[in-house]
Each structure stands twice: as C-alpha cells, then as structure tokens.
Design a protein around this motif. Structure first.
Motif, mmCIF file in Angstrom:
data_model
loop_
_atom_site.group_PDB
_atom_site.id
_atom_site.type_symbol
_atom_site.label_atom_id
_atom_site.label_comp_id
_atom_site.label_asym_id
_atom_site.label_seq_id
_atom_site.Cartn_x
_atom_site.Cartn_y
_atom_site.Cartn_z
ATOM 1 N N LYS A 57 -7.144 -2.192 3.623
ATOM 2 C CA LYS A 57 -6.305 -2.714 4.709
ATOM 3 C C LYS A 57 -7.190 -3.222 5.845
ATOM 4 C CE LYS A 57 -2.403 -0.657 5.628
ATOM 5 N NZ LYS A 57 -1.382 0.346 6.058
ATOM 6 N N GLY B 74 -5.355 -7.571 3.432
ATOM 7 C CA GLY B 74 -6.187 -6.844 2.480
ATOM 8 C C GLY B 74 -6.538 -7.706 1.284
ATOM 9 N N GLY C 109 -2.139 -7.594 9.837
ATOM 10 C CA GLY C 109 -2.716 -6.749 8.810
ATOM 11 C C GLY C 109 -2.853 -7.523 7.517
ATOM 12 N N ASN D 131 0.842 -1.192 0.000
ATOM 13 C CA ASN D 131 0.000 0.000 0.000
ATOM 14 C C ASN D 131 0.880 1.246 0.000
ATOM 15 O OD1 ASN D 131 -2.564 -1.534 0.465
ATOM 16 N ND2 ASN D 131 -1.480 -2.096 2.333
#
Length: 541
Positions: free
Chosen positions: A350, A382, A380, A65
């Motif tokens: 995210k 996504g 984390g 990201n």
C-alpha cells in the motif's frame, strides 16, 4: 433454477456478499436447508474483480487489501486454504517523498525500525516500545474481539482494567487516534505514514478524528505481525471459494431475486415475497446481509417496527466521504525516484502518494467536509501485479488510485464525465512527480469508478458508503446495530454489525454462531468468545 424458489427452506439469507456466504456455509454444514439470494446476477458483493480496461488485466474495483484474512477463524473452519491463495507481502506500507526519500514499513521489526531511524532515532525507539505492546494487544485482545460478539462496555472495561496490557489498550481506545500519533512521534513523514496505516483506504483524518476509538484501531499501526494480504488472482477468488464451500455444504444459491418484502406473520419472519408475487417460505430464520435501511424500511416497513428500533435506524450514520477510483492497465509497474533511497518502495503493498505534510491532510479533510473537490491530490495505491503477476498479462501490470471525494462535489459547472477525465489526469500528473515512468505512454488503459457508478450497482452502499455504515465510536463494538432484531427469527448478518464494513467476515461468522445457538443446533465449530479471551488475559497476568 426457477424450482429453487418453489419450495420451503429452513432458512433464507438475503445478500450474497462474503458475510452471507460465510453465514450460509456454517449453517448448511449444520445440516440446515439454506437458500442464499441476491438481486444481482453476480455474487460476492465488494469482492469484485473485472477486466474493465483491457482483456487479461484484472482490476479489483472495491476490495483489494484484506486484513489478516488467512488467519481468521472462518477461513480455517471452512477449509478455504484449499481453494483460495493469499499473498502476504514482506513490505506493507510505503510513502515516497518529493525530496527523493521514502519510508517503508515491513513485516520485519528490525528492518522497519532501521527505516524509521533514517528519519528520527527517537521515533524509531518509540516504534520499538509500542510494537512490543501492540503485538501482544493485537494477539490477545484486538483479534479475539474482532470475531466475537462484543461484551457490554462495563464488563469489557472491567476485564481489561485487570492487566497492564488491557489498561494500555483502554488508554488508547479512550483517545482520538490522531492525538495518539501526534503525541508519540516527532517527524512529519513518520506521522503521515502512521496515520495512513491507521486509516482505511488512505482517508487519514476522516477516520482518525473520531473522539474515541473503541476498537483500538490505532494499535494496528504499531503491529507488524498481523496485516494486510492480497488475494491471488483478484479479490473475487475469495468470493468464488466461499460460494464453492456453500454449495458443497448443501446450500442453494439463487441470483436475480427481486424481493418485494420480508414476510412477517405473528411477529415472526417466515419468508420473502418476490415482486412477481411468489412467496418463498423459511421454517426457522431469515437473515439480512444488506444495509439496515433496505432491510427495515424497504423490505419490512416502518409501520411494523417498534419506536426504539425506528429511533435507532434514524440515528444510523453513514460514512461522510466516497472514493474516486482510477484503475490502470500499464506496460510497467510504477517505479519511484525514491527507489534510490529505498528500493523496496516499488514492491510495497500500500502506497501513500501526494501528501507531504500534516497540513496537506488537514486541507484535504476540510475540502471533503465542505463538499469541495480536494485541492491537493493525495491517494492510496499499490503495485498489484508486481506482487501478484496473475492479475495482468505476462510482462504487463495493473495498479489503482483511490482518492477520497465528497459524495456530491462541486464540479464548477463541469459535467460528471468531464470531471472524471480531468481528475484522472490530475492523479496521473501527481503520480509522475514521484514515479517518472508514470507517463501517458505507460498507460494501456484506464477506468474511472466513482460513487456515481457503484452506488447504483450496489444500492446497499447507500450514499456511496462502501462500508454500509460509519466507523465511529457511536456505531462500533458495544454500540453496533446488533445481530438480533425485534422481529422473531429475523437476523442481521451484514456490515451494520460488529466489526463493521470492509472484508473481515466478522459479522457473518459471529451471526452464524448466534443463530445456531438460538435454533438449538449442534455446533461443529467453537465460536470465539470475547469474555473468555479477556478472562484468560487477566488469568495469565
């Protein structure tokens, strides 16, 4: 290609990551004859996209990201929009909970405030108030400073103190980010997602327990206008676009260059000597985009450095944690039980997964700090291919999990390979509690990538530090390592310089303007100026 190392250049840049390519492109467009070298066959550094599970599944092993990239000055100056496409998802941060609820932050203010209000009307009102402040601060302070050489602390604070916007920003920078979030909000779910947004890669407490935050990163948590984006087709496409730009500007790239040392003659950097004995000369400058210890200890030598530089080098701090990366090829993208509460959780850029309470964060922080494998699995992630279908074959999907880990965790007698397999399974077990379709049958292939691997592949990620330097108050903004060095004509252009590690392009962009001015070149662009930006802020007040 061998001929590239048989002649003299105006300048040599060491390290073909994004900073090196940005710097090289600007200076080559100034008319300089620039050589860009890298130890590896590949270029791009952390902009790494590979088919590590199955053919056709593209996995971003490091950088995924990218913050506000398509709006940076260098992206515009170098015309990268013609070569690289960025996706700006409507929904940026999401957090599902075991009770079936979910909190999603999107780009639309009213929609996001309504989402927060489902958990706390008071917190929703706080968000609205701080969003108004934060978006002005980001536009007029945070982003202009991000791409400009930092002002000295006293001058910066004097200019900021002239306006209410500047004073609000200063107040935040003088406080611990965790304290700010904890004071402003009452609901634990809201606090958790705000801390996730403030931090990097889901490392909530590690990044938010600094005594102060000179860069004001906590402001980003309230700003919906600027945010993270996804490079279409994989992060390497940004590297490809930058290299194409550099070559088109007349630059020369040489991979697989094994440097013995930077040549210093009469107190000036004049080239590089290779391990095979050859020397490549630079008439005007040498710039290093790799880490400070390789630059000064390995390539120059401590004996040639003044005492003040050595003291600064010895005090330089690296990030105290690493990442355990699990990359997955899937039949289906993860689908949350919480989609019944908010269906947009499935397509949020995210995800924060596994942490339910503030105590969960404290427990993980203490475990990592003590060198233990975290007892609570929280990571984390996504839905990469759900947002960008080009990253997987038609109808198939990719995703990832990034989990914070000590550099040398206590494995309890297990081998590294056994631990990697077992911890990957623990991540999948946790995932399945939130996403019932995340079963073993859904997994086509998996790949585990940890500091044991990437610290070897990228020696500049010293001790597994993906940022090549800690983001703490002692090393950011006016305390950064610097672009100029005690050696004449030798510059630093990498992550040790403001604004630090991760994909920002800031150090490459800022050092380009600085080097061009030092060499007396005619600039074809207008570098951003922090003093001018803060002066204009006070004039407009």
């Amino acid at each position: 290609m061998a001929g590239n190392l048989e002649r003299t250049y105006d300048g040599i840049i060491i390290g073909a990551g994004h900073h090196g390519m940005i710097l090289g492109s600007y200076l080559a467009k100034c008319g300089l004859d620039v050589l860009l070298v890298d130890r590896r066959l590949e270029y791009g550094g952390g902009l790494s996209t590979k088919e590590v599970t199955k053919p056709g599944f593209y996995h971003n092993l490091h950088s995924i990201n990218h913050f506000h990239i398509s709006h940076t000055p260098w992206f515009d100056d170098l015309g990268l929009a013609d070569k690289v496409t960025y996706i700006t998802p409507r929904y940026e941060f999401g957090q599902a909970h075991r009770d079936g609820s979910a909190l999603v932050f999107g780009r639309d203010l009213e929609e996001t405030i309504a989402n927060v209000a489902r958990f706390s009307k008071k917190d929703a009102a706080t968000f609205r108030e701080w969003n108004r402040k934060a978006e002005e601060i980001t536009r007029r302070v945070l982003l202009p400073e991000r791409y400009a050489e930092p002002l000295p602390r006293e001058e910066r604070e004097r200019l900021l103190a002239r306006t209410s916007v500047g004073r609000d920003f200063l107040d935040v920078t003088h406080r611990q980010p965790l304290d700010v979030v904890d004071e402003l909000f009452e609901n634990e779910h809201v606090k958790l997602l705000f801390l996730f947004k403030v931090s990097l890669f889901g490392t909530w407490l590690t990044d938010t327990l600094s005594k102060t935050s000179p860069m004001g990163s906590v402001i980003r948590a309230f700003d919906l206008d600027s945010g993270y984006q996804l490079c279409q087709g994989g992060s390497f496409n940004l590297a490809r676009g930058l290299m194409e730009t550099f070559i088109a500007a007349g630059g020369t790239f040489q991979p697989q260059v094994d440097i013995e040392r930077i040549v210093v003659e009469g107190g000036s950097a004049t080239g590089i000597t290779l391990r095979d004995g050859r020397t490549v000369r630079a008439r005007q400058f040498v710039a290093s985009a790799i880490d400070v210890h390789q630059t000064f200890e390995s390539l120059i030598g401590r004996a040639q450095m003044p005492k003040a530089l050595l003291e600064k080098l010895d005090k330089f701090q690296y990030t105290g944690w690493t990442l355990f990366g699990l990359h997955l090829a899937l039949h289906e993208s993860p689908r949350f039980t919480a989609e019944k509460f908010d269906p947009n959780i499935n397509r949020t850029l995210k995800w924060s997964i596994g942490a339910e309470t503030m105590q969960d964060l404290f427990t993980a922080f203490e475990d990592v700090k003590a060198g233990r494998v975290p007892r609570i699995v929280q990571f984390g992630s996504g839905p990469l291919s759900a947002l960008d279908p080009t990253q997987a074959p038609p109808g198939k999907h990719t995703t990832y999990a990034w989990h914070v880990m000590p550099r040398h965790p206590d494995l309890g007698g297990r081998t590294a390979e056994t631990f990697k397999e077992e911890f990957a399974e623990a991540i999948l077990d946790t995932w399945a509690r939130y996403c019932p379709n995340m079963t073993r049958k859904n997994v086509i292939g998996k790949y585990v990538y940890t500091a044991d691997e990437y610290a070897v592949e990228f020696p500049n990620m010293r001790n597994g530090d993906i940022f090549m330097g800690a983001f703490n108050a002692e090393q950011v903004m006016y305390n950064h390592f610097g672009y100029r060095t005690p050696v004449r004509n030798l510059y630093l252009a990498g992550s040790s310089g403001h604004p630090g590690g991760a994909i920002s392009g800031g150090a490459g962009y800022i050092s380009a303007g600085l080097i061009a001015r030092d060499l007396g070149l005619k600039l074809w662009w207008k570098p951003w100026d922090a003093g001018q930006a803060l002066s204009e802020l006070s004039e407009a007040a």
